[in-house]
Design a protein around this motif. Structure first.
Motif, PDB file in Angstrom:
ATOM      1  N   ILE A 137     -10.464   7.623  -7.591  1.00 52.64           N
ATOM      2  CA  ILE A 137     -10.769   6.551  -6.651  1.00 52.64           C
ATOM      3  C   ILE A 137     -12.169   6.014  -6.938  1.00 52.64           C
ATOM      4  O   ILE A 137     -13.121   6.781  -7.061  1.00 52.64           O
ATOM      5  CB  ILE A 137     -10.722   7.056  -5.187  1.00 52.64           C
ATOM      6  N   ASP A 138     -12.288   4.714  -7.055  1.00 52.57           N
ATOM      7  CA  ASP A 138     -13.588   4.064  -7.171  1.00 52.57           C
ATOM      8  C   ASP A 138     -14.052   3.804  -5.743  1.00 52.57           C
ATOM      9  O   ASP A 138     -13.553   2.888  -5.078  1.00 52.57           O
ATOM     10  CB  ASP A 138     -13.464   2.754  -7.955  1.00 52.57           C
ATOM     11  N   VAL A 191     -10.766   1.270  -4.525  1.00 51.95           N
ATOM     12  CA  VAL A 191      -9.497   1.095  -5.231  1.00 51.95           C
ATOM     13  C   VAL A 191      -9.223   2.314  -6.107  1.00 51.95           C
ATOM     14  O   VAL A 191     -10.133   3.064  -6.453  1.00 51.95           O
ATOM     15  CB  VAL A 191      -9.501  -0.173  -6.127  1.00 51.95           C
ATOM     16  N   VAL A 192      -7.965   2.478  -6.462  1.00 55.74           N
ATOM     17  CA  VAL A 192      -7.596   3.514  -7.416  1.00 55.74           C
ATOM     18  C   VAL A 192      -8.002   3.007  -8.798  1.00 55.74           C
ATOM     19  O   VAL A 192      -7.643   1.901  -9.192  1.00 55.74           O
ATOM     20  CB  VAL A 192      -6.074   3.799  -7.375  1.00 55.74           C
ATOM     21  N   SER A 193      -8.757   3.822  -9.532  1.00 51.95           N
ATOM     22  CA  SER A 193      -9.209   3.393 -10.856  1.00 51.95           C
ATOM     23  C   SER A 193      -8.433   4.070 -11.982  1.00 51.95           C
ATOM     24  O   SER A 193      -8.397   3.566 -13.102  1.00 51.95           O
ATOM     25  CB  SER A 193     -10.698   3.665 -11.029  1.00 51.95           C
ATOM     26  N   LYS A 203     -15.608   0.267  -4.872  1.00 46.67           N
ATOM     27  CA  LYS A 203     -14.670  -0.847  -4.756  1.00 46.67           C
ATOM     28  C   LYS A 203     -13.480  -0.520  -3.852  1.00 46.67           C
ATOM     29  O   LYS A 203     -12.675  -1.394  -3.557  1.00 46.67           O
ATOM     30  CB  LYS A 203     -14.153  -1.243  -6.133  1.00 46.67           C
ATOM     31  N   TYR A 250      -5.687   2.792 -14.103  1.00 51.16           N
ATOM     32  CA  TYR A 250      -4.667   2.296 -13.178  1.00 51.16           C
ATOM     33  C   TYR A 250      -4.177   0.907 -13.566  1.00 51.16           C
ATOM     34  O   TYR A 250      -3.056   0.538 -13.257  1.00 51.16           O
ATOM     35  CB  TYR A 250      -5.203   2.294 -11.740  1.00 51.16           C
ATOM     36  N   ARG A 251      -4.975   0.159 -14.298  1.00 50.10           N
ATOM     37  CA  ARG A 251      -4.561  -1.200 -14.693  1.00 50.10           C
ATOM     38  C   ARG A 251      -3.336  -1.203 -15.596  1.00 50.10           C
ATOM     39  O   ARG A 251      -2.683  -2.234 -15.741  1.00 50.10           O
ATOM     40  CB  ARG A 251      -5.717  -1.943 -15.340  1.00 50.10           C
ATOM     41  N   ALA A 271       0.841  -1.191   0.000  1.00 51.24           N
ATOM     42  CA  ALA A 271       0.000   0.000   0.000  1.00 51.24           C
ATOM     43  C   ALA A 271       0.884   1.252   0.000  1.00 51.24           C
ATOM     44  O   ALA A 271       1.917   1.294   0.660  1.00 51.24           O
ATOM     45  CB  ALA A 271      -0.888  -0.001   1.228  1.00 51.24           C
TER      46      ALA A 271
END
Length: 81
Positions: free
Chosen positions: A29-30, A35-37, A33, A64-65, A2
C-alpha cells in the motif's frame, strides 16, 4: 469498484496469456497516495517467473498497474520477454 485486500489473498494469479504466476500473498500500500502499489506473490517457483528467482521460498512484488482483472483469479499483463 472497491474490494478488500483480504478478498484477494490466496487467489491464483495468471497472465492474460494463461500462464500461472503464483498466488496473492499480500498487498503493498502506498500510504501517501492511499492506493495499492503492488501485489506480493508467493508460489513463484512453480510459475512463469521461476527463472527470475533463485530461492523457492522467496516472494516477488509485481506492480499493481499490471493487474488487468480480479475475480475468481487475478489476471495480470506482464511485459513480453
Amino acid at each position: 469498484m472497491a474490494i478488500k485486500v483480504s478478498e484477494i489473498l490466496n487467489k491464483k494469479i495468471y497472465t492474460t496469456k494463461g500462464y500461472y504466476v503464483g498466488e496473492v500473498y499480500d498487498a503493498m500500500i502506498d500510504t501517501e497516495k492511499a492506493v495499492v502499489s503492488g501485489i506480493v506473490v508467493s508460489d513463484v517457483y512453480r510459475g512463469c517467473l521461476k527463472d527470475k528467482i533463485d530461492d523457492p521460498t522467496k516472494k516477488v512484488v509485481i506492480p499493481y498497474r499490471v493487474v488487468e482483472s480480479i475475480g475468481n483469479i487475478v489476471l495480470v499483463k506482464l511485459p513480453s520477454k
